[in-house]
Design an enzyme around this catalytic site. Structure first.
Site, PDB file in Angstrom:
ATOM      1  N   LEU A  60      61.646 -52.822 -60.389  1.00  0.00           N
ATOM      2  CA  LEU A  60      61.802 -53.010 -61.836  1.00  0.00           C
ATOM      3  C   LEU A  60      60.519 -52.674 -62.577  1.00  0.00           C
ATOM      4  O   LEU A  60      60.552 -52.072 -63.657  1.00  0.00           O
ATOM      5  CB  LEU A  60      62.225 -54.446 -62.141  1.00  0.00           C
ATOM      6  CG  LEU A  60      62.517 -54.725 -63.618  1.00  0.00           C
ATOM      7  CD1 LEU A  60      63.695 -53.889 -64.113  1.00  0.00           C
ATOM      8  CD2 LEU A  60      62.796 -56.211 -63.854  1.00  0.00           C
ATOM      9  N   HIS A  75      47.389 -57.048 -74.254  1.00  0.00           N
ATOM     10  CA  HIS A  75      48.667 -57.033 -73.550  1.00  0.00           C
ATOM     11  C   HIS A  75      49.710 -56.203 -74.294  1.00  0.00           C
ATOM     12  O   HIS A  75      50.851 -56.098 -73.858  1.00  0.00           O
ATOM     13  CB  HIS A  75      49.174 -58.461 -73.355  1.00  0.00           C
ATOM     14  CG  HIS A  75      48.296 -59.259 -72.439  1.00  0.00           C
ATOM     15  ND1 HIS A  75      47.179 -59.920 -72.888  1.00  0.00           N
ATOM     16  CD2 HIS A  75      48.344 -59.468 -71.098  1.00  0.00           C
ATOM     17  CE1 HIS A  75      46.594 -60.526 -71.866  1.00  0.00           C
ATOM     18  NE2 HIS A  75      47.270 -60.264 -70.769  1.00  0.00           N
TER      19      HIS A  75
END
Length: 772
Positions: free
Chosen positions: A17, A707
């Site tokens: 994933l 992030h």
């Protein structure tokens, strides 16, 4: 007696994933290909559990990024700023979802990501829901229904896992007007009821509501909300089997509330809080099923079958076999996928491997425990004997014991954990040596680990290039990073950590008492996965770990270069820790090893040393009554690691994604000369704690969010610095990103840091102008 797990890892045993998501974000694969990868992972997880004999197999434990963000989408708690991603850009629902998690910066749109924080006391991060007064909810995403139907087509009637409505509200934050987010329950509950109506129509028989806040300190409004919510659910669906799952702590003061909820089953974590079983069994009504979380979802040690069987049989004797379920303590999200993929004896020796169980093996343990409990006297004797033998070997193994380490820990005295002088005196001494400007600029430590850097490491491990060739490549990359930092005007440089795979794994590889896996990956957030070391024995440092690269970098420049270390609490928290001695003892062992490294760096001429402790807050117990004991040993361990240096040596520490208000005195007691923290996503909200407490030492509030791939501009960062200046003296402020830059690309990193240095310069010019 039924078996179940609370959730299974969604990353894929080979991180399928992660790879597919990052390729999709980079426009290297189509949406169809991403969805196919996700479907394959889900199907594999379901089939694995079915083959093992699990009775209630979960669905909706899969997520492309985060289960809390999933629920935010399901109930349409989507902040207004993201609507343009769909309306103007014509993007899909999944693109909107990723924009909320990662931000969006394309075609004139510049939208910041939602705030992210730690999932209770784990190293997993979730996206924090944003709530506004009188907010309305409605069903938006059909993910939960779709995945139930998907499993049904495979012949599996799953147990959908849903974040309970009370915990969902408590996980979020109020925005705008002053109100209590629990006041929104009357708007949210009907959406949950509509969702349940659709699930029941599709054939759902069991629903798992995750309500971890039942294991925390909650107020009377929260307790009343719990009673109201589950009464309404029971009234609307009297025949539905509802399971309320608690984990990470015991029910304690909430036990009466929990057992009184009109649900079919209550799950309790008997790994973290085994003592709660007696109280729960004693107070549970006759029709309540108790789910026993006896298989550890948070660690990698093999289950002790004898102890678990004793617990299960005690419960059966009190409430009956039909009222007992066997499960994992929490979701297996926090465990690596499959021990079968560990096949290199030089990485993980057979004897240590025999002590371990990953997610797949934990599923098998749950099923095995049922067979062992329900079988006759001879059933499973071989399995039980082998399990007992593995535990005996581990307990008595010479691998885990080091007499010298134990003696050194026992000889620790109070003065070992105190700097020579108070901060005020140290700051004067340091400024004379370091000669830093106002608003000094630095980064948190790591620079982008490009495909080339990762390739060098891979080739070196495979033997394709020699150690000499590998080190030459790293030296060239380090030299380029130092030169670039000098050119853009950073004040305190870093060497970039190109030699490091992970901020904990790198150190663990050089410490005794640690062992490593090939594929023991665990999701940290989104596509970010970590491979935690396993602390199996007493910890010590055979030789220097970072001095070589730190001194090499310092020799390249006249500017200051920080020595970069990971702190003892973070190494502890981000490892799978031995469970045969107190965590505080293991932490002190690590602290002494880091102390040796700090002193070696100082002796080598490194004047600024950063000891990262992002996990201090993460390790805080969930119940306030337990905080003092933890903080006493955790803060002492940090000081033990950092206090062996002279006043002139400046000690930094770094923390990210943590709420500090409630432990600010302990943060101050760490006595780091400079603390750098995450502040950008919260728009400097975290600084409130440091202001109200009058934090005495220097602070670097992160001025941009690493992030997210978006690049902030100078004015945006300058605005955050002005906010910081308005609440803290200028002489205390540093300028830095909010975390390391390892996961970012060089293009965005260069742009963002140039803007950051410009913002710091602008602030200095303002000071100069005000003086004139």
């Amino acid at each position: 007696m039924q078996t179940h797990i609370l959730g299974y890892p969604r990353i894929g045993s080979q991180r399928e994933l992660k790879k597919a998501s990052e390729n999709y974000w980079a426009d290297k694969i189509t949406l169809k290909e991403l969805l196919e990868t996700a479907a394959s992972i889900r199907k594999g997880n379901w089939e694995l559990q079915r083959a093992a004999g699990i009775n209630l197999i979960p669905s909706n434990d899969f997520s492309f990024y985060d289960q809390v963000l999933d629920m935010t989408m399901v109930v349409n708690a989507i902040p207004e700023r993201y609507h343009d991603v769909i309306l103007k850009e014509g993007k899909t629902e999944l693109d909107l979802y990723f924009a909320m998690a990662r931000g969006y910066q394309k075609n004139g749109l510049d939208i910041t990501a939602m705030e992210m924080t730690k999932w209770f006391d784990t190293n997993y991060h979730y996206i924090v829901p944003e709530f506004t007064k009188n907010q309305k909810f409605k069903l938006f995403s059909s993910k939960i229904i779709d995945e139930f139907k998907e499993a049904k087509r495979e012949g599996i009637i799953t147990k959908p896992v849903i974040i309970g409505p009370v915990s969902f509200l408590l996980l979020g934050k109020e925005k705008g007007e002053d109100f209590n987010r629990l006041d929104l329950i009357d708007s949210l509950l009907p959406v949950y009821l509509e969702l349940l109506t659709q699930l029941v129509a599709q054939g759902a028989e069991w629903i798992q509501f995750d309500e971890p806040y039942l294991a925390l300190d909650i107020d009377e409004q929260a307790k009343a909300t719990y009673a109201k919510v589950y009464k309404a659910i029971h009234q609307h669906f009297p025949k539905l089997n509802t399971l309320v799952a608690t984990y990470f702590e015991g029910l304690r003061s909430n036990v009466d509330l929990a057992v009184s909820l009109p649900v079919k089953a209550l799950h309790i974590d008997l790994v973290r809080a085994p003592e709660q079983l007696i109280s729960v069994l004693h107070k549970a009504p006759i029709d309540l099923t108790i789910s026993l979380g006896v298989v550890d979802g948070r660690n990698i040690w093999k289950n002790n079958f004898s102890e678990s069987i004793e617990i299960i049989k005690m419960a059966i004797n009190q409430i009956g076999e039909d009222k007992v379920m066997i499960g994992t303590s929490c979701s297996l999200l926090h465990s690596p996928c499959d021990l079968d993929h560990e096949n290199k004896e030089e990485t993980l020796t057979p004897i240590i491997k025999s002590w371990l169980a990953f997610a797949k093996q934990k599923v098998e343990e749950v099923a095995q425990l049922k067979k062992l409990v329900l079988g006759n006297a001879t059933t499973g004797l071989e399995e039980l004997s082998a399990n007992k033998h593995a535990h005996e070997i581990r307990q008595n193994s010479s691998l885990i014991h080091n007499a010298d380490v134990k003696k050194r820990v026992s000889n620790i005295i109070e003065s070992d954990a105190r700097r020579g002088s108070k901060f005020e005196a140290r700051k004067v001494a340091q400024q004379q040596v370091l000669n830093l400007p106002l608003y000094p600029t630095t980064t948190i430590g790591s620079f982008p680990q490009t495909k080339e850097v990762r390739s060098w490491r891979s080739q070196f491990k495979k033997g394709s290039i020699s150690e000499k060739e590998y080190n030459e490549l790293l030296a060239e990359e380090t030299s380029r990073a130092i030169e670039w930092q000098e050119n853009i005007g950073l004040d305190v440089l870093v060497h970039g950590e190109f030699e490091r795979n992970d901020m904990v794994e790198y150190f663990g590889e050089q410490l005794q008492g640690f062992v490593f896996t090939q594929n023991g990956w665990v999701q940290s957030y989104g596509s970010r996965c970590v491979k935690p070391p396993i602390i199996y024995g007493d910890v010590s440092r055979p030789e220097a770990m970072t001095v070589k690269w730190s001194t090499y970098a310092q020799e390249l420049t006249d500017k200051l270069v920080k020595g970069m270390l990971t702190g003892p609490v973070t190494i502890l928290q981000w490892s799978f820790v031995r469970n045969d001695q107190p965590r505080s003892v293991t932490c002190n062992q690590i602290a002494l090893a880091i102390r040796d490294e700090v002193e070696d760096l100082e002796d080598a001429g490194i004047k600024v040393i950063q000891i990262d402790e992002p996990a201090i807050r993460e390790g805080l117990p969930l119940r306030e009554s337990d905080w003092k004991e933890y903080l006493d040993w955790a803060i002492k361990a940090f000081r033990l690691s950092s206090s062996g240096v002279k006043d002139e040596t400046q000690i930094h520490t770094h923390m990210c994604y943590s709420e500090f208000n409630d432990i600010i005195e302990s943060i101050a007691d760490m006595d780091a000369d400079v603390i750098t923290i995450e502040c950008s996503r919260s728009q400097m909200e975290l600084l409130d704690a440091f202001v109200q407490f009058n934090y005495p030492n220097d602070i670097g509030p992160g001025v941009y969010d690493i992030h997210s791939p978006r690049v902030p501009n100078k004015s945006e960062m300058e605005e955050l610095l002005i906010k910081a200046k308005n609440v803290l003296p200028e002489g205390q402020l540093w300028v830095n990103p909010d975390c390391g830059l390892k996961t970012r690309g060089w293009e965005e990193t260069r742009k963002a840091l140039v803007e950051m240095v410009s913002a710091a310069q602008a602030m200095r010019e303002k000071v100069a102008a005000s003086v004139e």
